[in-house]
Design an enzyme around this catalytic site. Structure first.
Site, mmCIF file in Angstrom:
data_model
loop_
_atom_site.group_PDB
_atom_site.id
_atom_site.type_symbol
_atom_site.label_atom_id
_atom_site.label_comp_id
_atom_site.label_asym_id
_atom_site.label_seq_id
_atom_site.Cartn_x
_atom_site.Cartn_y
_atom_site.Cartn_z
ATOM 1 N N THR A 69 0.842 -1.201 0.000
ATOM 2 C CA THR A 69 0.000 0.000 0.000
ATOM 3 C C THR A 69 0.874 1.247 0.000
ATOM 4 O O THR A 69 0.632 2.201 -0.753
ATOM 5 C CB THR A 69 -0.932 -0.022 1.238
ATOM 6 O OG1 THR A 69 -1.721 -1.209 1.179
ATOM 7 C CG2 THR A 69 -1.828 1.198 1.298
ATOM 8 N N ASN A 151 -5.718 -9.725 -7.557
ATOM 9 C CA ASN A 151 -5.805 -10.494 -6.313
ATOM 10 C C ASN A 151 -7.072 -11.332 -6.182
ATOM 11 O O ASN A 151 -7.074 -12.353 -5.513
ATOM 12 C CB ASN A 151 -5.675 -9.565 -5.099
ATOM 13 C CG ASN A 151 -6.496 -8.307 -5.231
ATOM 14 O OD1 ASN A 151 -6.417 -7.595 -6.227
ATOM 15 N ND2 ASN A 151 -7.299 -8.017 -4.230
ATOM 16 N N GLN A 181 0.697 -9.606 -6.189
ATOM 17 C CA GLN A 181 0.182 -10.985 -6.275
ATOM 18 C C GLN A 181 0.973 -11.841 -7.257
ATOM 19 O O GLN A 181 0.626 -13.002 -7.478
ATOM 20 C CB GLN A 181 -1.303 -10.970 -6.672
ATOM 21 C CG GLN A 181 -2.215 -10.372 -5.622
ATOM 22 C CD GLN A 181 -2.337 -11.236 -4.361
ATOM 23 O OE1 GLN A 181 -1.921 -12.404 -4.333
ATOM 24 N NE2 GLN A 181 -2.886 -10.666 -3.306
ATOM 25 N N GLY A 202 6.143 -8.202 1.189
ATOM 26 C CA GLY A 202 6.740 -9.391 1.801
ATOM 27 C C GLY A 202 5.745 -10.462 2.210
ATOM 28 O O GLY A 202 5.978 -11.657 2.001
ATOM 29 N N HIS A 203 4.617 -10.045 2.790
ATOM 30 C CA HIS A 203 3.729 -11.067 3.381
ATOM 31 C C HIS A 203 2.961 -11.892 2.354
ATOM 32 O O HIS A 203 2.232 -12.813 2.710
ATOM 33 C CB HIS A 203 2.795 -10.451 4.429
ATOM 34 C CG HIS A 203 1.649 -9.648 3.913
ATOM 35 N ND1 HIS A 203 0.373 -10.162 3.852
ATOM 36 C CD2 HIS A 203 1.554 -8.372 3.468
ATOM 37 C CE1 HIS A 203 -0.461 -9.215 3.404
ATOM 38 N NE2 HIS A 203 0.240 -8.129 3.161
ATOM 39 N N CYS A 326 -9.071 -7.497 2.138
ATOM 40 C CA CYS A 326 -9.245 -6.107 2.553
ATOM 41 C C CYS A 326 -10.706 -5.710 2.610
ATOM 42 O O CYS A 326 -11.076 -4.783 3.299
ATOM 43 C CB CYS A 326 -8.534 -5.175 1.580
ATOM 44 S SG CYS A 326 -6.833 -5.607 1.382
#
Ligand code: PLP
Length: 381
Positions: A69, A151, A181, A202-203, A326
């Protein structure tokens, strides 16, 4: 628990956990002058090198950020402010299926600043007509931002073709892609893509949450979003998030070695075939000819995706989602579903590196049970 929601987030890989454990005592500020700090700085640069190798660029093209983001916001913010003061409104082009980290940001700038936005439509499979991009380019266009992989649907977009053509039309127009993604699920090469900016997180590839990256082809084209210290070449102030950076470096090294995309694709495709065959009224959404290997977005004519998610979790402890994480609190249709003209909430199954045939068989069984329960509930109403 069977986890099949890897587009929402991934667990830490074993090697990332090990890396974090091994780095817990490196607490010194990398900007300090003593040798212990230099070692911290050196480890950050090894991580930078790993991320750079993953996407085929030089380490100094990589800026560490707090998340995707932030990377997206930094690029968008930069394009609006770099060129001020300029009386002409800035124009930018995005697709209608971008993540809210792009769409909400451009809406904000459109509302409060001298900016106009072309938001490109998609067809019923979520595809963008690349000619729409080229036709939208005008004299004031400063940025084109098109995601590499969606996503919710898993669609892959023709970023290379878009980027090369936009640059041919006007080399000054900057091209950004949100590759959040894509990383870890396909090969990503910034030189081949010919983009000016690329976002990663990263996640989504087995590193912790709260660490992101931004590829910047030419640092002179980026205005910082955070002002303060000189960290990250002065492009992202704030003391470096050391543990997360080294963890993302480790995850990048692993992702660069990972090639087992076909195994994941085969599991996903076989699962979809069974669902279509045995659950009446089910459809696979998205561009099935051009999709990332791990994502399956399924629509059920007779059932709401939220009910199905709840049942498969209750019956079999399986975690899937009803779209993007989200927006999952907001139970209305996502902007992506609206953009492709779907009026019912689907389910999204997203496989990970450790997903097995057994996991997919269990999901299929749970789906059959869930739809049977929902069917009988409907009958007794
Ligand atoms: N962009 C895309 C395409 C995403 O899927 C996501 C998260 O799901 C984001 C951006 C935001 O990522 P982060 O949580 O790192 O801010």
């Amino acid at each position: 628990m069977i986890y099949l929601d890897h587009n929402a987030t991934t667990p830490l890989s074993e090697s990332v956990k090990e890396c974090i454990k091994n780095n817990l005592d490196y607490f010194q500020n990398p900007s300090s002058l003593y040798k212990e700090s230099k070692s911290v700085k050196m480890r950050i640069n090894v991580a930078r090198q790993n991320v750079a190798e993953l996407i085929n660029c030089e380490p100094n093209n990589i800026i560490f950020t707090g998340c995707a983001t932030e990377s997206n916001n930094t690029v968008l913010n930069s394009c609006f402010f770099k060129v001020l003061p300029d009386p002409k409104p800035k124009h930018l082009i995005v697709s209608s299926v971008e993540h809210p980290a792009v769409l909400e940001t451009v809406k904000y700038y459109e509302k409060y600043y001298n900016v106009s936005v072309t938001c490109l439509p998609v067809d019923s499979k979520g595809r963008i007509d690349v000619n729409d991009v080229f036709n939208a380019v005008c004299d004031n266009t400063v940025l084109v931002s098109i995601m590499l992989v969606n996503n919710e649907l898993g669609n892959c977009y023709q970023v290379e073709e878009i980027s090369r053509t936009v640059h041919r039309i006007n080399p000054e127009i900057l091209v950004h892609t949100d590759a959040t993604q894509a990383i870890g699920k396909m090969k990503v090469d910034v030189k081949k893509l010919d983009v000016d900016f690329l976002t990663l997180s990263g996640h989504k590839f087995y590193a912790p949450k709260g660490i992101g990256g931004l590829y910047v082809k030419d640092p002179l084209t980026l205005s910082p979003f955070f002002h303060g210290g000189h960290q990250e070449q002065g492009l992202r102030a704030g003391t470096e998030n050391y543990l997360s950076i080294v963890a993302m470096g480790q995850a990048a090294e692993e992702a660069a070695k990972y090639t087992d995309y076909d195994r994941i694709r085969t599991l996903r495709d076989a699962f979809e075939e069974k669902v279509i065959r045995y659950i009446r009224g089910s459809t696979v959404l998205g561009d099935t000819d051009n999709r990332i290997c791990n994502t399956s977005c399924l629509l059920f004519e007779n059932y709401n995706g939220i009910d199905i998610c709840e049942y498969v979790n209750r019956i079999a402890g399986i975690c899937i989602s009803s779209g993007s994480a989200c927006s999952s609190k907001d139970l209305s249709l996502s902007h992506v579903m609206k953009a492709i003209g779907v009026r019912k909430i689907p389910i999204r199954v997203s496989l990970g590196r450790n997903t097995t045939q057994e996991d997919m068989d269990n999901l299929f069984k749970a789906l059959m049970k869930a739809t049977n329960i929902l069917k009988s509930k409907e009958k007794t109403k």
